[in-house]
Design a protein around this motif. Structure first.
Motif, PDB file in Angstrom:
ATOM      1  N   PRO A  18       0.821  -1.214   0.000  1.00 37.81           N
ATOM      2  CA  PRO A  18       0.000   0.000   0.000  1.00 37.81           C
ATOM      3  C   PRO A  18       0.851   1.259   0.000  1.00 37.81           C
ATOM      4  CG  PRO A  18       0.172  -0.876   2.218  1.00 37.81           C
ATOM      5  CD  PRO A  18       0.857  -1.866   1.321  1.00 37.81           C
ATOM      6  N   ILE A  19       0.224   2.365  -0.304  1.00 38.75           N
ATOM      7  CA  ILE A  19       0.866   3.667  -0.183  1.00 38.75           C
ATOM      8  C   ILE A  19       0.836   4.077   1.283  1.00 38.75           C
ATOM      9  CG2 ILE A  19       0.702   6.108  -0.816  1.00 38.75           C
ATOM     10  CD1 ILE A  19      -0.586   5.154  -3.455  1.00 38.75           C
ATOM     11  N   ILE A  20       1.966   4.521   1.799  1.00 36.52           N
ATOM     12  CA  ILE A  20       2.035   4.938   3.197  1.00 36.52           C
ATOM     13  C   ILE A  20       2.353   6.422   3.279  1.00 36.52           C
ATOM     14  CG2 ILE A  20       2.732   2.632   3.964  1.00 36.52           C
ATOM     15  CD1 ILE A  20       5.579   3.777   4.295  1.00 36.52           C
ATOM     16  N   THR A  21       1.983   7.031   4.403  1.00 31.22           N
ATOM     17  CA  THR A  21       2.256   8.448   4.647  1.00 31.22           C
ATOM     18  C   THR A  21       3.418   8.567   5.617  1.00 31.22           C
ATOM     19  OG1 THR A  21      -0.079   8.986   4.321  1.00 31.22           O
ATOM     20  CG2 THR A  21       1.284  10.629   5.411  1.00 31.22           C
ATOM     21  N   ALA A  22       4.429   9.312   5.214  1.00 29.93           N
ATOM     22  CA  ALA A  22       5.625   9.487   6.028  1.00 29.93           C
ATOM     23  C   ALA A  22       5.687  10.918   6.561  1.00 29.93           C
ATOM     24  CB  ALA A  22       6.854   9.148   5.202  1.00 29.93           C
ATOM     25  N   ALA A  23       6.873  11.351   6.943  1.00 30.77           N
ATOM     26  CA  ALA A  23       7.051  12.673   7.538  1.00 30.77           C
ATOM     27  C   ALA A  23       6.550  13.770   6.600  1.00 30.77           C
ATOM     28  CB  ALA A  23       8.536  12.890   7.853  1.00 30.77           C
ATOM     29  N   ALA A  24       5.944  14.798   7.192  1.00 27.12           N
ATOM     30  CA  ALA A  24       5.428  15.973   6.477  1.00 27.12           C
ATOM     31  C   ALA A  24       4.335  15.632   5.475  1.00 27.12           C
ATOM     32  CB  ALA A  24       6.568  16.712   5.776  1.00 27.12           C
ATOM     33  N   GLY A  25       3.736  14.452   5.633  1.00 25.06           N
ATOM     34  CA  GLY A  25       2.616  14.093   4.777  1.00 25.06           C
ATOM     35  C   GLY A  25       2.984  13.594   3.399  1.00 25.06           C
ATOM     36  N   PHE A  26       4.256  13.287   3.153  1.00 26.36           N
ATOM     37  CA  PHE A  26       4.661  12.744   1.859  1.00 26.36           C
ATOM     38  C   PHE A  26       4.189  11.295   1.741  1.00 26.36           C
ATOM     39  CE2 PHE A  26       7.416  16.383   1.951  1.00 26.36           C
ATOM     40  CZ  PHE A  26       7.619  16.705   0.615  1.00 26.36           C
ATOM     41  N   PHE A 159       3.165  13.662  -6.410  1.00 22.98           N
ATOM     42  CA  PHE A 159       3.016  14.576  -5.286  1.00 22.98           C
ATOM     43  C   PHE A 159       2.210  15.793  -5.728  1.00 22.98           C
ATOM     44  CE2 PHE A 159       7.102  12.390  -4.550  1.00 22.98           C
ATOM     45  CZ  PHE A 159       6.822  11.799  -3.323  1.00 22.98           C
ATOM     46  N   LYS A 160       1.481  16.386  -4.793  1.00 23.59           N
ATOM     47  CA  LYS A 160       0.633  17.533  -5.089  1.00 23.59           C
ATOM     48  C   LYS A 160       1.073  18.752  -4.265  1.00 23.59           C
ATOM     49  CE  LYS A 160      -2.003  14.891  -7.662  1.00 23.59           C
ATOM     50  NZ  LYS A 160      -1.960  14.991  -9.139  1.00 23.59           N
ATOM     51  N   GLY A 161       0.718  19.944  -4.766  1.00 23.24           N
ATOM     52  CA  GLY A 161       0.938  21.171  -4.012  1.00 23.24           C
ATOM     53  C   GLY A 161       2.397  21.424  -3.714  1.00 23.24           C
ATOM     54  N   TRP A 162       2.657  21.911  -2.499  1.00 26.08           N
ATOM     55  CA  TRP A 162       4.012  22.263  -2.123  1.00 26.08           C
ATOM     56  C   TRP A 162       4.923  21.041  -2.072  1.00 26.08           C
ATOM     57  CZ3 TRP A 162       6.256  20.159   2.205  1.00 26.08           C
ATOM     58  CH2 TRP A 162       5.397  19.610   3.169  1.00 26.08           C
ATOM     59  N   ARG A 163       4.327  19.861  -1.828  1.00 25.45           N
ATOM     60  CA  ARG A 163       5.145  18.644  -1.808  1.00 25.45           C
ATOM     61  C   ARG A 163       5.694  18.334  -3.194  1.00 25.45           C
ATOM     62  NH1 ARG A 163       0.747  17.666   1.441  1.00 25.45           N
ATOM     63  NH2 ARG A 163       1.244  17.480   3.672  1.00 25.45           N
ATOM     64  N   ALA A 164       4.929  18.639  -4.246  1.00 26.73           N
ATOM     65  CA  ALA A 164       5.413  18.442  -5.608  1.00 26.73           C
ATOM     66  C   ALA A 164       6.617  19.338  -5.879  1.00 26.73           C
ATOM     67  CB  ALA A 164       4.295  18.722  -6.606  1.00 26.73           C
ATOM     68  N   PHE A 165       6.574  20.568  -5.377  1.00 24.82           N
ATOM     69  CA  PHE A 165       7.690  21.500  -5.553  1.00 24.82           C
ATOM     70  C   PHE A 165       8.934  20.982  -4.839  1.00 24.82           C
ATOM     71  CE2 PHE A 165      10.048  25.191  -3.872  1.00 24.82           C
ATOM     72  CZ  PHE A 165      10.467  25.748  -5.079  1.00 24.82           C
ATOM     73  N   VAL A 166       8.752  20.538  -3.595  1.00 24.81           N
ATOM     74  CA  VAL A 166       9.883  20.002  -2.821  1.00 24.81           C
ATOM     75  C   VAL A 166      10.446  18.749  -3.489  1.00 24.81           C
ATOM     76  CG1 VAL A 166      10.536  18.950  -0.618  1.00 24.81           C
ATOM     77  CG2 VAL A 166       9.079  20.987  -0.642  1.00 24.81           C
TER      78      VAL A 166
END
Length: 234
Positions: A18-26, A159-166
């Motif tokens: 499965p897809i998991i959520t790690a630090a900072a919501g990635f 990735f979406k939003g600011w996470r895509a930029f990072v």
């Protein structure tokens, strides 16, 4: 029943979890590998979420003898697997035993290999990184190198939003698989890391598996050499 395991080569199978959520919501994809050793027992690399269907397929291949977290970040599902296979040996990479005191570890992944693996699997300890000490494995029969977090590749739009930029800045969504910039910056001992990667480059690799990215199925050694040119210079 839809097959969970996919054959990747002689005596090696992969399963996407499965897809998991790690630090900072990635969000991260997950992948594990199952390797059958010469004695018929099984070596499970980076075990992902356990399920009855996955267990049924794995049990049909042999007896689970080893549960291997390849760095101190890939341990989320490890306790579930140990409860399912209490007789399997579990080896800890640097830093994981202190993080997961609820898990029984039978030894450390410090460069030594269990005698059961020695004819099938090589390993290299990638030292000198502040984020994690990753253990890279090489399955000889399939000529596959197994990376965990040190090499990643996410598709554009993952990735979406600011996470895509990072993620773009970090090279997580580069044109090809790459070592994220955060891992590059975290190498405080580049000499030690360089020696470890040169050990990896001695392996006659054809394929490369990543926990986060599509597998490389040909010219594996050339791929690794190119991916780590920023470190080795060659």
């Amino acid at each position: 029943m839809v097959a969970t395991l996919k054959e990747f080569g002689p005596d090696i199978w992969i399963a996407d979890g499965p897809i998991i959520t790690a630090a900072a919501g990635f969000h991260y994809s997950t992948r594990m590998a199952v390797i059958r050793l010469s004695n018929g027992s099984l070596f499970l690399w980076s075990p992902t979420q356990i399920s009855d269907a996955l267990r049924t397929e794995i049990d049909a291949l042999g007896d689970v003898a080893y549960l291997i977290p390849p760095n101190s970040l890939h341990h989320v599902f490890l306790g579930d697997w140990q409860r399912a296979y209490p007789n399997a040996k579990v080896y800890a990479p640097r830093g994981l035993a202190q993080k997961r005191r609820d898990i029984r570890f039978d030894g450390n992944l410090d460069g030594a290999m269990d005698s059961d693996w020695v004819d099938n699997i090589d390993l290299a300890v990638i030292r000198g990184n502040l984020i994690t000490t990753e253990i890279v494995f090489f399955h000889r029969q399939s000529r596959t190198v197994l990376f965990t977090d040190l090499v990643q590749h996410f598709h554009p739009g993952w990735f979406k939003g600011w996470r895509a930029f990072v993620a773009r800045l970090d090279l997580m969504v580069a044109a090809e698989p790459s070592v994220p910039r955060k891992f590059r910056a975290a190498f405080t001992d580049r000499s030690a890391a360089r020696a470890s990667i040169r050990q990896v480059l001695e392996w006659p690799a054809e394929k490369v598996l990543m926990a986060h990215g599509d597998p490389v199925t040909e010219n594996g050694q050339a791929f690794i050499r190119s991916t780590f040119r920023w470190l080795t210079g060659g």
